[in-house]
Design an enzyme around this catalytic site. Structure first.
Site, short mmCIF file in Angstrom:
data_model
loop_
_atom_site.label_atom_id
_atom_site.label_comp_id
_atom_site.label_asym_id
_atom_site.label_seq_id
_atom_site.Cartn_x
_atom_site.Cartn_y
_atom_site.Cartn_z
NE ARG A 60 -13.94 0.46 -15.69
CZ ARG A 60 -13.35 -0.71 -15.46
NH1 ARG A 60 -14.07 -1.73 -15.01
NH2 ARG A 60 -12.06 -0.87 -15.66
CG ASP A 61 -24.33 -1.05 -16.36
OD1 ASP A 61 -24.95 -1.86 -17.07
OD2 ASP A 61 -24.89 -0.10 -15.75
CB ILE A 62 -23.91 4.38 -16.59
CG1 ILE A 62 -23.58 5.82 -16.21
CG2 ILE A 62 -25.41 4.11 -16.51
CD1 ILE A 62 -24.07 6.84 -17.24
CG ASN A 85 -31.31 -8.58 -18.48
OD1 ASN A 85 -31.31 -9.64 -17.85
ND2 ASN A 85 -30.74 -7.49 -18.01
CB VAL A 102 -30.20 -0.68 -23.89
CG1 VAL A 102 -29.55 -0.17 -25.18
CG2 VAL A 102 -30.07 0.36 -22.78
CG HIS A 106 -26.85 -5.18 -23.57
ND1 HIS A 106 -28.03 -4.77 -24.16
CD2 HIS A 106 -27.10 -5.22 -22.23
CE1 HIS A 106 -28.94 -4.54 -23.23
NE2 HIS A 106 -28.40 -4.82 -22.05
CG HIS A 133 -25.72 -7.08 -18.08
ND1 HIS A 133 -25.88 -5.84 -17.51
CD2 HIS A 133 -26.76 -7.22 -18.93
CE1 HIS A 133 -26.96 -5.25 -17.99
NE2 HIS A 133 -27.52 -6.08 -18.87
P1 AMP Z 1 -30.50 -4.03 -19.81
O1 AMP Z 1 -31.37 -3.58 -18.69
O2 AMP Z 1 -30.14 -5.48 -19.80
O3 AMP Z 1 -31.04 -3.58 -21.15
O4 AMP Z 1 -29.10 -3.30 -19.61
C1 AMP Z 1 -28.88 -1.97 -19.97
C2 AMP Z 1 -27.76 -1.48 -19.11
O5 AMP Z 1 -27.24 -0.30 -19.70
C3 AMP Z 1 -28.14 -1.13 -17.68
O6 AMP Z 1 -27.43 -1.95 -16.78
C4 AMP Z 1 -27.76 0.34 -17.55
O7 AMP Z 1 -27.23 0.67 -16.29
C5 AMP Z 1 -26.74 0.50 -18.65
N1 AMP Z 1 -26.56 1.84 -19.17
C6 AMP Z 1 -27.55 2.73 -19.49
N2 AMP Z 1 -27.00 3.85 -19.99
C7 AMP Z 1 -25.66 3.67 -19.99
C8 AMP Z 1 -24.53 4.47 -20.37
N3 AMP Z 1 -24.69 5.71 -20.88
N4 AMP Z 1 -23.29 3.97 -20.21
C9 AMP Z 1 -23.12 2.73 -19.70
N5 AMP Z 1 -24.13 1.92 -19.32
C10 AMP Z 1 -25.38 2.39 -19.46
#
Ligand code: AMP
Length: 117
Positions: free
Chosen positions: A30-32, A88, A97, A101, A103
């Site tokens: 799950r996204d944080i 993205n 990140v 990945h 979403h």
């Molecule tokens: P992006 O902006 O497409 O690179 O997506 C990165 C996603 O990682 C964002 O939606 C963040 O909310 C999510 N994220 C960052 N740190 C964590 C974490 N520790 N656990 C889960 N999701 C995270």
């Protein structure tokens, strides 16, 4: 190559995450900071920084992410209502990140997207 991003740390259990699925190819958690009632990230265990770095012979890496997300949607019972998948890439795509990945967003009408900021 080792994934040094925080997603690599989640895969190696160096930091915690709410993991909903894992197999030998990928992990889903799950996204944080959820942007929808359901917001799950699907991350390959192959280290690829951005979609720009994806080679043709690695196309199945992305295919597996899509298939895993669609399977999860069916298993969780929201596939018929629908969902959105997003990947993205770099600054204009909003990537933060640098390990590819996918979403998976669901659980409500999501509205339009792609409006420049
Ligand atoms: P992006 O902006 O497409 O690179 O997506 C990165 C996603 O990682 C964002 O939606 C963040 O909310 C999510 N994220 C960052 N740190 C964590 C974490 N520790 N656990 C889960 N999701 C995270």
């Amino acid at each position: 190559m080792t994934d040094t991003t925080l997603f690599g740390k989640i895969i190696r259990r160096e930091i915690p995450a709410d993991i909903v699925f894992e197999d030998e190819h990928l992990i889903a958690f799950r996204d944080i900071a959820p942007q929808a009632p359901v917001h799950v990230l699907f991350v390959p265990k192959t280290s690829i920084a951005t979609l720009n770095d994806l080679h043709e012979e690695e196309a199945q890496v992305v295919g597996r992410l899509v298939f895993a997300a669609a399977t999860y949607a069916k298993q969780q019972g929201f596939a018929e209502d629908g969902y959105r998948i997003v990947m993205n890439c770099n600054a204009h795509g909003g990537q933060t990140v640098f390990q590819i990945h996918l979403h998976l967003l669901a659980g409500a009408h999501l509205g339009r997207f792609g409006v420049p900021v």
